[in-house]
Every structure is written in C-alpha cells, then in structure tokens.
Design an enzyme around this catalytic site. Structure first.
Site, PDB file in Angstrom:
ATOM      1  N   SER A   1     -10.375  40.337 -54.870  1.00 36.97           N
ATOM      2  CA  SER A   1      -8.966  40.109 -55.183  1.00 36.97           C
ATOM      3  C   SER A   1      -8.106  40.253 -53.938  1.00 36.97           C
ATOM      4  O   SER A   1      -8.503  40.875 -52.946  1.00 36.97           O
ATOM      5  CB  SER A   1      -8.499  41.119 -56.235  1.00 36.97           C
TER       6      SER A   1
ATOM      7  N   TRP B   1     -18.896  40.423 -58.152  1.00 39.01           N
ATOM      8  CA  TRP B   1     -19.961  40.293 -59.137  1.00 39.01           C
ATOM      9  C   TRP B   1     -20.139  38.874 -59.673  1.00 39.01           C
ATOM     10  O   TRP B   1     -21.130  38.583 -60.335  1.00 39.01           O
ATOM     11  CB  TRP B   1     -19.665  41.202 -60.338  1.00 39.01           C
ATOM     12  N   ASN B   2     -19.203  37.968 -59.452  1.00 40.30           N
ATOM     13  CA  ASN B   2     -19.247  36.712 -60.210  1.00 40.30           C
ATOM     14  C   ASN B   2     -20.401  35.784 -59.805  1.00 40.30           C
ATOM     15  O   ASN B   2     -20.877  35.001 -60.611  1.00 40.30           O
ATOM     16  CB  ASN B   2     -17.909  35.973 -60.138  1.00 40.30           C
TER      17      ASN B   2
ATOM     18  N   LYS C   1     -22.356  46.184 -49.572  1.00 41.63           N
ATOM     19  CA  LYS C   1     -21.862  46.965 -50.698  1.00 41.63           C
ATOM     20  C   LYS C   1     -21.531  45.969 -51.799  1.00 41.63           C
ATOM     21  O   LYS C   1     -20.573  45.210 -51.693  1.00 41.63           O
ATOM     22  CB  LYS C   1     -20.607  47.767 -50.349  1.00 41.63           C
TER      23      LYS C   1
ATOM     24  N   GLU D   1     -12.196  36.432 -48.165  1.00 41.62           N
ATOM     25  CA  GLU D   1     -12.146  35.319 -49.115  1.00 41.62           C
ATOM     26  C   GLU D   1     -11.659  35.912 -50.425  1.00 41.62           C
ATOM     27  O   GLU D   1     -12.408  36.605 -51.121  1.00 41.62           O
ATOM     28  CB  GLU D   1     -13.529  34.668 -49.248  1.00 41.62           C
TER      29      GLU D   1
ATOM     30  N   CYS E   1     -13.693  31.842 -58.061  1.00 42.25           N
ATOM     31  CA  CYS E   1     -12.454  31.817 -57.278  1.00 42.25           C
ATOM     32  C   CYS E   1     -11.916  30.403 -57.135  1.00 42.25           C
ATOM     33  O   CYS E   1     -10.691  30.192 -57.124  1.00 42.25           O
ATOM     34  CB  CYS E   1     -12.662  32.463 -55.906  1.00 42.25           C
TER      35      CYS E   1
END
Length: 458
Positions: free
Chosen positions: A210, A133-134, A157, A231, A265
């Site tokens: 994550s 979502w970031n 997705k 990633e 990230c």
C-alpha cells in the site's frame, strides 16, 4: 515466542503456525546472505544464468504443490496459481537469456571522444525485499531473478498470511542448487523489519504494498541513505470511449476487475465511460458481473474465490458501505453471503464521485467503480484525477489515437489498449505519483540495484 498462524480464507481453517525469529537470528541471516554474495559476485553473468534456468525447471516440477498452497493461504483460484508459477518460471528464463546482454559492460569515450571509457554494472550486496500476499510467488520472484542475475543476494520478508509460500519458494531454490544464504526468508515483526533496513549489510530495499506502507518503508530507507524501489497501490482507470467496441470492452473489463479475485494492483478498478455509450456498457457489464460464479477456489468452474483474509474482507465491506453512504448507487453485489469463508460477491457501484472510497481509494477486491464522463476528453481528465498512477486502459477502435492518448496524456506507468493483463517479463512494470517509483521487468529491474561504475582509461 510470538507466532504467525496462516488461515485458509475459503474455510476459515488453520493451516500452519510459525515462530517469529529473534533479532539476532534475523541479523544472522543477513550476515549469511552477505557472505554468500561475496562468492556469487565473482561469477560472470553467463555463469549465473544456469542457476536461474534450474530454478525455472524446479518451479515447474513443483507447480501443483505451489498452486495448492497459494490457494490454501490466500484463496487464489487453483488454475490462477498454476499460471502464476509458469509466469515465474518464464521470468527466470527471460532473465537468464537477457541478463548477460542487459548487464554487459558498455564501451564509451571521454575527453571529447579521444579516450576510452567503460561503464560496468556491478552488484552492490544484500537486497531487502518486502512483499505482499496477492501473488505469493510472483511478487518475490520478480525481485529475486533480477538481483541474482545482477550478482546480489536477496532477503525476503513476506506477508504473514502466505508465509508457507515464501518458505516453499526458498526451499525450491535451494533444491535447484542455488548457493546457501543467497536467498533466504525472515519471519519477523515490523519493528525488527525496520532494523533490518538499517543493517549495514543491507544495501537497498524494495517493497510492494500500500502507499501508506510505502511511505514508511521509503522513509526508513532514506534515513539510512539506501536506495528503494516502491511498487504501491493504484486505482486504475479503464476508459470506454465513444467509439469503443462495447462487447469487447465489457468482456475485458469484467476479466480485468475479477482477475485474481480482484486483488491485483493493476486490476481495472475505475471504469470511466463516456455518455454516448454509458447505458449500453453499464447494462451489459452489470449483467455479466451478476452471472459470475463465486465459490470453492479449487473448483475449475469457479470464477471468483474468497478474498485473502478476514481483515481484507472487513476493509472491503467498510469501503463499499462508505461509498454507498456517500452517494454511490449499488447496481449488483455488495451483500456478502452468510457462509463460511471470506466470500465477497462481484459488486458494481455507479455514480461514483470524488470524496468516496470507490472514487478516491484502492478497493482491493471484486468491486467495480463506474464513473460517467461527458465525452472522451472528460474521460481522460477523470482517469488522471487520482493520486495513483500505476496502470490503466483505453477502449477505442482508433488505435493510433489511443497510442497518442497513452503516450501524451495518461499519467500512469502502464496502459493497456483494448486489452487487460497483469505483467510481462519483457515490458517495464511500475508507476508514478502515489503508486511509487522504480521499475521491474523488461531489463529495467536488473539495473535498479547495481553500481553503474565509470572506468576512465588514459
């Protein structure tokens, strides 16, 4: 029927609700993507390029709508949302401009150089893209642009909290003229997602998230003998060496920690500061972090908006508390205000040691971890003392030495020297160790999901 409900983290107000798809409906979209792929693969790279340029133009036309929705769904600063949309448009254009040459057939020889050979990069089919979502638009776009140019179809997705952004991106691509089915969005739960990975029409899986989620997705892909690109998270170290320009280092490190509300990230997360400049750096860094203006993400004066969700807020609170309980010193922030919304202040933790979240784990929010190093050599050792290896940074006046440290010693996929930034279409993006494997951008992403096919001529 189960639903996804999106919530504005700045106001705690409901935005929209979406019904989850059945397994049959989701599988139907995969089949449609495969049918679209069978037609798309017949086009040349040069014939695909105009579609990408049209999507870039459509993104710019819808930039304000997209930025506004991202702000509502994840709390992103509105101006950062506009920047994200422009980066996505540039990625489509870069891919359109460079894809035909990157993916062109290569002439080679075989049989001791006596005979002619050709290496061709052929598309493989439907790529399953699982994204966080970031960066609600950028994350799916960096997969989509590369794979459309390669000749593949993409099924997305997206993270539940930015469902609307994923659907808007799909609609923009459709309105720009992308053939139906070539890019679509699945609204599904994790169980159906696992079955999508195993679907015969899905040829590869790419995921950003994550390291825990990456292990699960990677395992599922491997079970079905499908290539994956992962990633994953990171705990990027930025080294402040003995000869660093402290004013530049402080300004850049504040920016690097707070960019995108600290939810990136490749944010600067651990600040490894040599003893010789430790006091000067820390005092100035804390002063600037204290001065950060937190508030409404639609206000142009706001420097720090809310974190993306209640879950993210709760996780960050727990990580900071465990770090303080484990011996870290709270220099500023750490105590969220009593107000509506998921607002977490700019926070600095010093005296961070192994065994606490601020040293070992990724803190996905505006929390900086400061670690004192004896000298430059010790700083490099500490930087690599992490299970992660995505990015990092070096501040020093000696650029040649920084290049040598970055090339020969820094165990990460990306290193910034006297600067901070997130991504560039012309440079490879990805990491090592628990930060995953595979590369995106810089031409590398276009070749992750193709069949490098050898053709031998007699």
């Amino acid at each position: 029927m189960a639903q996804i409900t999106t919530i504005n983290p700045a106001t705690d107000e409901k935005i929209s609700s979406y019904e989850l798809m059945s397994k049959e409906a989701a599988f139907g979209k995969v089949e449609s993507a495969h049918e679209a792929f069978l037609q798309w693969r017949t086009k040349t790279h040069e014939e695909r390029a105009p579609y990408l340029r049209d999507i870039a133009a459509a993104l710019r036309e819808k930039a304000e709508d997209l930025a506004s929705l991202m702000t509502q769904e994840v709390g992103k600063l509105y101006r950062d949302g506009l920047t994200e949309v422009e980066l996505c448009a540039q990625i489509f254009e870069y891919t359109a401009d460079n894809g035909p040459s990157e993916l062109a057939d290569e002439e080679r020889t075989h049989s001791g150089g006596e005979k002619r050979g050709i290496v061709t990069y052929s598309p493989i089919g439907v790529i399953y893209s699982i994204q966080p979502w970031n960066f609600p638009i950028y994350q799916p776009v960096r997969v989509l642009a590369a794979n459309l140019m390669a000749g593949n179809a993409v099924i997305l997705k997206h993270a539940a909290i930015c469902t609307g952004s994923g659907l808007m991106l799909r609609d923009i691509c459709s309105e720009a003229g992308l053939p139906d089915g070539l890019f679509d969005v699945l609204l599904i739960d994790h169980d159906i997602s696992d079955e999508i990975i195993g679907h015969d029409r899905v040829r590869a899986v790419t995921m950003t998230g994550s390291d825990g989620a990456g292990r699960h997705i990677g395992t599922k892909a491997t079970e079905h003998l499908k290539k994956s690109v992962l990633e994953l998270g990171s705990n990027d170290a930025y080294l402040v060496l003995e000869d660093a320009d402290i004013e530049l280092a402080v300004k850049t490190c504040v920016q690097g920690r707070l960019y995108n509300n600290g939810e990136t990230c490749v944010s600067a997360k651990r600040f490894v500061v040599t003893d010789a400049v430790y006091d000067d750096f820390v005092s100035a860094f804390v002063e600037q972090m204290k001065a950060v203006v937190m508030g409404d993400p639609t206000d142009e004066n706001t420097q720090l908006g809310p974190v993306s969700s209640q879950d993210q807020f709760d996780t960050l609170c727990e990580q900071v508390q465990k770090s303080v309980d484990g011996g870290a010193t709270l220099l500023c922030g750490g105590n969220p205000p009593d107000r509506v919304g998921q607002y977490f202040p700019a926070t600095v933790l010093a005296d961070c040691k192994p065994g606490i979240p601020a040293y070992d784990d990724e803190l996905f929010g505006p929390v900086a971890s400061i670690i004192r190093a004896k000298d430059d050599e010790d700083a490099m050792r500490i930087a690599n003392d992490s299970r992660y290896g995505l990015g990092g940074g070096i501040f020093t006046r000696d650029e040649d030495r920084a290049i040598k440290l970055a090339r020969d010693h820094f165990d990460t996929g990306m290193i910034r020297i006297n600067s901070f930034g997130a991504a560039d279409p012309n440079m490879p993006f990805g990491g090592v160790k628990d930060s995953g494997f595979g590369r995106e951008h810089g031409g590398f992403g276009m070749k992750e999901f193709v069949n490098a096919k050898s053709i031998y001529l007699s």
